[in-house]
Every structure is written in structure tokens, then in C-alpha cells.
Write a protein that holds these residues in place. Structure first.
Motif, PDB file in Angstrom:
ATOM      1  N   THR A   1       0.862  -1.173   0.000  1.00 50.23           N
ATOM      2  CA  THR A   1       0.000   0.000   0.000  1.00 50.23           C
ATOM      3  C   THR A   1       0.904   1.230   0.000  1.00 50.23           C
ATOM      4  N   GLY A   2       0.599   2.140  -0.905  1.00 46.36           N
ATOM      5  CA  GLY A   2       1.522   3.252  -1.095  1.00 46.36           C
ATOM      6  C   GLY A   2       0.828   4.571  -1.285  1.00 46.36           C
ATOM      7  N   GLY A   3       1.479   5.437  -2.007  1.00 44.05           N
ATOM      8  CA  GLY A   3       0.937   6.753  -2.287  1.00 44.05           C
ATOM      9  C   GLY A   3       1.649   7.344  -3.482  1.00 44.05           C
ATOM     10  N   LYS A   4       1.236   8.528  -3.834  1.00 45.53           N
ATOM     11  CA  LYS A   4       1.839   9.227  -4.973  1.00 45.53           C
ATOM     12  C   LYS A   4       2.157  10.651  -4.558  1.00 45.53           C
ATOM     13  N   LEU A   5       3.170  11.183  -5.199  1.00 41.21           N
ATOM     14  CA  LEU A   5       3.593  12.542  -4.893  1.00 41.21           C
ATOM     15  C   LEU A   5       3.794  13.305  -6.198  1.00 41.21           C
ATOM     16  N   ALA A   6       3.127  14.452  -6.308  1.00 35.64           N
ATOM     17  CA  ALA A   6       3.304  15.303  -7.491  1.00 35.64           C
ATOM     18  C   ALA A   6       3.899  16.630  -7.050  1.00 35.64           C
ATOM     19  N   ILE A   7       4.928  17.058  -7.736  1.00 37.15           N
ATOM     20  CA  ILE A   7       5.587  18.321  -7.362  1.00 37.15           C
ATOM     21  C   ILE A   7       5.649  19.237  -8.582  1.00 37.15           C
ATOM     22  N   ASP A   8       5.019  20.400  -8.431  1.00 39.45           N
ATOM     23  CA  ASP A   8       5.087  21.406  -9.490  1.00 39.45           C
ATOM     24  C   ASP A   8       6.295  22.301  -9.214  1.00 39.45           C
ATOM     25  N   ALA A   9       7.378  22.037  -9.933  1.00 36.88           N
ATOM     26  CA  ALA A   9       8.598  22.852  -9.763  1.00 36.88           C
ATOM     27  C   ALA A   9       8.806  23.743 -10.980  1.00 36.88           C
ATOM     28  N   THR A  10       7.687  24.079 -11.637  1.00 32.88           N
ATOM     29  CA  THR A  10       7.795  25.002 -12.777  1.00 32.88           C
ATOM     30  C   THR A  10       7.794  26.442 -12.263  1.00 32.88           C
ATOM     31  N   LYS A  11       8.132  27.348 -13.157  1.00 34.95           N
ATOM     32  CA  LYS A  11       8.031  28.775 -12.848  1.00 34.95           C
ATOM     33  C   LYS A  11       6.533  29.136 -12.829  1.00 34.95           C
ATOM     34  N   PRO A  12       6.183  30.339 -12.355  1.00 36.90           N
ATOM     35  CA  PRO A  12       4.786  30.762 -12.520  1.00 36.90           C
ATOM     36  C   PRO A  12       4.407  30.646 -14.005  1.00 36.90           C
ATOM     37  N   PRO A  13       3.144  30.327 -14.299  1.00 36.78           N
ATOM     38  CA  PRO A  13       2.765  30.016 -15.682  1.00 36.78           C
ATOM     39  C   PRO A  13       2.775  31.242 -16.601  1.00 36.78           C
ATOM     40  N   LEU A  14       2.627  30.984 -17.886  1.00 38.61           N
ATOM     41  CA  LEU A  14       2.677  32.047 -18.894  1.00 38.61           C
ATOM     42  C   LEU A  14       1.656  33.147 -18.623  1.00 38.61           C
ATOM     43  N   ALA A  15       0.491  32.773 -18.079  1.00 39.89           N
ATOM     44  CA  ALA A  15      -0.562  33.765 -17.817  1.00 39.89           C
ATOM     45  C   ALA A  15      -0.129  34.799 -16.773  1.00 39.89           C
ATOM     46  N   LYS A  16       0.789  34.425 -15.916  1.00 43.54           N
ATOM     47  CA  LYS A  16       1.279  35.366 -14.896  1.00 43.54           C
ATOM     48  C   LYS A  16       2.643  35.886 -15.335  1.00 43.54           C
ATOM     49  N   LYS A  17       2.617  36.662 -16.414  1.00 45.21           N
ATOM     50  CA  LYS A  17       3.837  37.055 -17.121  1.00 45.21           C
ATOM     51  C   LYS A  17       4.859  37.766 -16.222  1.00 45.21           C
ATOM     52  N   ALA A  18       4.399  38.763 -15.488  1.00 38.74           N
ATOM     53  CA  ALA A  18       5.328  39.567 -14.677  1.00 38.74           C
ATOM     54  C   ALA A  18       6.008  38.717 -13.607  1.00 38.74           C
ATOM     55  N   LEU A  19       5.213  37.872 -12.962  1.00 36.65           N
ATOM     56  CA  LEU A  19       5.753  36.996 -11.923  1.00 36.65           C
ATOM     57  C   LEU A  19       6.728  35.984 -12.533  1.00 36.65           C
ATOM     58  N   ARG A  20       6.340  35.478 -13.691  1.00 37.35           N
ATOM     59  CA  ARG A  20       7.183  34.489 -14.376  1.00 37.35           C
ATOM     60  C   ARG A  20       8.559  35.076 -14.699  1.00 37.35           C
ATOM     61  N   GLU A  21       8.556  36.344 -15.133  1.00 32.99           N
ATOM     62  CA  GLU A  21       9.826  36.963 -15.521  1.00 32.99           C
ATOM     63  C   GLU A  21      10.805  37.093 -14.355  1.00 32.99           C
ATOM     64  N   LYS A  22      10.264  37.192 -13.146  1.00 31.50           N
ATOM     65  CA  LYS A  22      11.145  37.254 -11.967  1.00 31.50           C
ATOM     66  C   LYS A  22      11.986  35.989 -11.823  1.00 31.50           C
ATOM     67  N   PHE A  23      11.521  34.895 -12.456  1.00 30.63           N
ATOM     68  CA  PHE A  23      12.220  33.616 -12.339  1.00 30.63           C
ATOM     69  C   PHE A  23      13.208  33.372 -13.486  1.00 30.63           C
ATOM     70  N   THR A  24      13.519  34.427 -14.223  1.00 27.67           N
ATOM     71  CA  THR A  24      14.541  34.297 -15.262  1.00 27.67           C
ATOM     72  C   THR A  24      15.893  34.085 -14.578  1.00 27.67           C
ATOM     73  N   ARG A  25      16.575  33.016 -14.961  1.00 27.57           N
ATOM     74  CA  ARG A  25      17.834  32.690 -14.269  1.00 27.57           C
ATOM     75  C   ARG A  25      18.933  33.667 -14.678  1.00 27.57           C
ATOM     76  N   VAL A  26      19.661  34.112 -13.690  1.00 26.69           N
ATOM     77  CA  VAL A  26      20.725  35.095 -13.906  1.00 26.69           C
ATOM     78  C   VAL A  26      22.069  34.391 -13.777  1.00 26.69           C
ATOM     79  N   ASN A  27      23.000  34.790 -14.608  1.00 23.44           N
ATOM     80  CA  ASN A  27      24.350  34.232 -14.473  1.00 23.44           C
ATOM     81  C   ASN A  27      25.353  35.350 -14.236  1.00 23.44           C
ATOM     82  N   LYS A  28      26.578  34.960 -14.086  1.00 22.44           N
ATOM     83  CA  LYS A  28      27.628  35.930 -13.780  1.00 22.44           C
ATOM     84  C   LYS A  28      27.797  36.945 -14.907  1.00 22.44           C
ATOM     85  N   GLN A  29      28.184  38.141 -14.559  1.00 16.42           N
ATOM     86  CA  GLN A  29      28.458  39.191 -15.538  1.00 16.42           C
ATOM     87  C   GLN A  29      29.461  38.670 -16.581  1.00 16.42           C
TER      88      GLN A  29
END
Ligand SMILES: [Mn+2]
Length: 402
Positions: free
Chosen positions: A363-391
Motif C-alpha cells: 500500500t503506497g501513495g503518490k507525490l506530485a511536485i510542481d517545480a515550474t516557474k509561474p505560468p505564462l498567464a502570470k507574465k510579470a511573476l514568471r519573468e522574476k524567475f529568469t535565471r541570472v548568471n555571472k556578468q
């Protein structure tokens, strides 16, 4: 190591590494390719029968320290329906028990159903074990979706985009690829069993007790002149885990895409013990991610998935570090995790309690994890998750300075 990563799989399937899953999904949808029955072929160059037909003629290995003996892990086992003549091909592990007999652990329900017909009629069932060929044969053999009138090696013809030559076995009506390396022709006598196991599984554990399995009696060996024995070791990190799940990854990709989700890729990493499935997707709204994750957890295309993780297309799903990065920076435990209790766990999963009345089920269970960025509909919030790299990262080149 012929198909242990997407790079090698891409060579076998004549596509690019990023397109392996989508390409394979398209090929599986095409169904069977062409085969041609020929009188003889390279695999008939050497024939050993009677007292010459011995497993000791082949360098069969012990996979893991506490295994019950040497095992063939690469045998594409072919059985033939006694009524319809349709064949089924699946890789079953074969425990060598003597110079000319073995125990076979039947994994495929398709093969089991066919062999059951022979058992009910108290007839001996022929089984041909095909060892060593172009990797497309092994990939196709790990397809376990529906196929009523064609067999897995005909799917290999589609993957190869070639007409495959087949030859008839010496001792049965089974047809096998004429250009394979080795064919072991065996029979299963009605009711005959041998103890099979212990055997270290795909997830690095011993997870089952030795038990009686159908006994294989070796009748003859045919092989190429300088035959190569293809060994598939069951423990990570070899070809075994990636092969076992590759057609399933493709079928899940197909299933999710058909439901209208924007899926880039699907990956079942060997470093998740095959219990974790990662989907890479872009969603308009969060609800799509949740639905795609639930579809993944309960997809009939998958065998073992307990944990499903969704990430965005800026995460490298083949890199465990990147996955942990997504889990660390993009998951709100309060709303991005769905836990489901009381589902059926598979016998191999030692982390789950056995159902006392119905072992080896758990007997078990299941685990779902949403590790995506905020979705396309939340454009401004999504953009905050743009990955930054070194200069200057990727722009400063050493050659410019020396
Ligand atoms: Mn099948």
C-alpha cells in the motif's frame, strides 16, 4: 553501453538527443514495419544442438554479489500464440541453473497469456531467446503497449526504417531476426519449474525471495560466425534502466501531448530508481501543470512512477543538480505539492508496507511536485524567475586575451 543516455539513443534512432522521446513517440504511432522471411541468415552460421547445446558455450555473467547464479539479462524472449501464430517479444531475466536448463522470470503479461495457453493444453511451449542486435531491437522489445497482430521486432523495423529479414527457428515455428548474434532455442515443458533468484533489481536492492519459475530447457544454439554476447547488467548505471523505460517515456510524451499540454520532454532518470518521472513543460495556467502531473502518476504507459516532478524548459532535466535547484527555488510546499494516499504500490518498492492479506503487493501513495516557474498567464511573476548568471558569462573568451 549502447543506449544508456540520450546521446547514444539518438545515434541508434537516427535523431538528435533532444528529440529522442518525441521521435520515438512518432515511430511507435506508425506501428509495425516490414519484415521478410528468408531461408537462412548470418545467425545460422553456427549450429549447436543435442549435447553441444550448452549455456557454458556463452560467457554468461553474475550481475551482483548475492545473485543466485549467472543470469542472461539481454535475452529478447520470443513466444508464439498457438492459435493465432502472433508472436510476443519481451526481455525476461533468465537464471542459469545447469548446463542446459534455466529458470525464466516472466515479466510481460503478453508472454504470460500466450504461455498460459500451452500450459492449459499440457503442451510444451517453445521460446526463442534472441541475444545481441542493433539497439533498435532492444528498444522495440521494451515496448509493452497494446499490439494485437504484430510483434515488437516488427516495431524495430519501423525504428530502423528497413525491411528486416527473419528466419524460422530449427525446432519451432517461431521467427527470429536473421542478423542477430545468438539465438537460444528453448522449450518450457508443462508444469516444469525451477527456483529463480535471488537477483538484485533495477533499483539496486534485493526485493524478492527466490521462487519457482517456468523451467527452460535448451534445445539448440545458433549464432553468427564470430558472435558477440551482449550483456545487460541489471544494476545501475548501465543500459538496463534507460532501455526499460525508453518506450514508456515516449508513450507518456504522446499521451500528454495529445491532451493538449505543451510538453518538451519526459525523463525517467536511473538516479530516481525508475520511481521518479520528470516532465518538462510550459503551462498557460498552474492547473495545467497539476493535471499533467496527475496524468503522469496514473499513466498506463508507465510501470513504476511514484513521484512526478514538472519543471520548466530552462531546467536541464538530465541534470540532477538542476532538478534540485528547481525544487529548491520554485516549489511552495503549501501549494505546489500534491500527495495522494492509499494507492497500490509495486512489490519492488521496499519503502512501502506490504498489504498483509495480499503480498507481495504494497500500500503506497503518490507525490506530485510542481517545480515550474509561474505560468505564462502570470507574465510579470514568471519573468522574476529568469535565471541570472555571472556578468560576462559565455561572452568572455580566453582566446581574446592570449
Ligand atoms: Mn508485447
Amino acid at each position: 553501453m549502447l543506449v544508456c543516455d540520450r546521446h547514444r539513443q539518438a545515434i541508434a534512432l537516427k535523431t538528435t538527443p533532444g528529440n529522442v522521446v518525441a521521435h520515438l513517440a512518432k515511430m511507435i504511432n506508425k506501428g509495425p514495419g516490414k519484415t521478410r522471411l528468408v531461408k537462412t541468415g548470418p545467425v545460422k552460421a553456427k549450429k549447436l544442438s543435442g549435447k553441444q547445446a550448452l549455456f557454458t558455450k556463452i560467457p554468461i555473467c553474475i550481475h551482483s554479489p548475492h545473485d543466485g547464479g549467472p543470469y542472461i539479462g539481454s535475452g529478447m524472449c520470443v513466444v508464439r500464440d498457438p492459435d493465432t501464430g502472433h508472436q510476443n517479444v519481451a526481455i525476461h531475466r533468465i537464471h542459469i541453473k545447469g548446463p542446459s536448463h534455466a529458470a525464466v522470470s516472466l515479466f510481460s503479461p503478453h508472454s504470460k497469456a500466450i504461455l498460459q495457453k500451452y500450459a492449459e493444453r499440457k503442451q510444451s511451449a517453445p521460446m526463442a531467446v534472441v541475444i545481441g542486435h542493433h539497439p533498435c531491437f532492444e528498444i522495440a522489445t521494451n515496448y509493452f503497449g497494446p499490439h494485437d497482430t504484430w510483434h515488437e521486432h516488427e516495431l524495430a523495423a519501423t525504428l530502423l526504417d528497413e525491411t528486416i529479414e527473419m528466419v524460422r527457428c530449427e525446432h519451432s515455428d517461431i521467427v527470429v531476426p536473421a542478423h542477430a548474434e545468438i539465438i537460444l532455442e528453448c522449450e518450457i515443458k508443462p508444469g516444469a519449474t525451477e527456483m529463480e533468484g535471488p537477483f538484485a533489481e533495477f533499483h539496486n536492492y534485493y526485493a524478492s525471495e527466490p521462487s519457482p519459475k517456468p523451467r527452460l530447457d535448451l534445445k539448440s544454439i545458433t549464432m553468427r560466425k564470430d558472435a558477440i554476447y551482449r550483456h545487460l547488467n541489471a544494476t545501475p548505471y548501465t543500459d538496463h534502466q534507460p532501455l526499460a523505460v525508453l518506450p514508456s517515456e515516449a508513450r507518456l510524451f504522446d499521451q500528454l501531448t495529445r491532451r493538449g499540454y505543451q510538453i518538451n520532454d519526459v525523463f525517467i532518470p536511473p538516479w530516481g530508481g525508475l520511481f521518479v518521472t520528470i516532465i518538462q513543460m510550459k503551462a498557460l495556467v498552474e492547473e495545467q501543470v497539476r493535471e499533467a502531473l496527475l496524468t503522469t502518476l496514473f499513466s498506463s504507459a508507465l510501470l513504476f512512477t511514484k513521484i512526478a516532478i514538472a519543471v520548466d524548459d530552462d531546467i536541464d532535466i538530465y541534470d540532477a543538480q538542476d532538478i534540485i535547484y528547481a525544487l529548491g527555488t520554485r516549489v511552495n510546499p503549501v501549494k505546489d505539492i500534491m500527495q495522494i494516499h492509499g494507492t497500490q504500490g509495486i512489490p519492488y518498492d521496499l519503502s512501502l508496507p506490504l498489504i498483509p492479506e495480499a503480498p507481495p503487493w504494497r500500500t503506497g501513495g503518490k507525490l506530485a511536485i510542481d517545480a515550474t516557474k509561474p505560468p505564462l498567464a502570470k507574465k510579470a511573476l514568471r519573468e522574476k524567475f529568469t535565471r541570472v548568471n555571472k556578468q560576462g558569462w559565455g561572452k568572455v573568451l580566453l582566446e581574446d586575451y592570449i
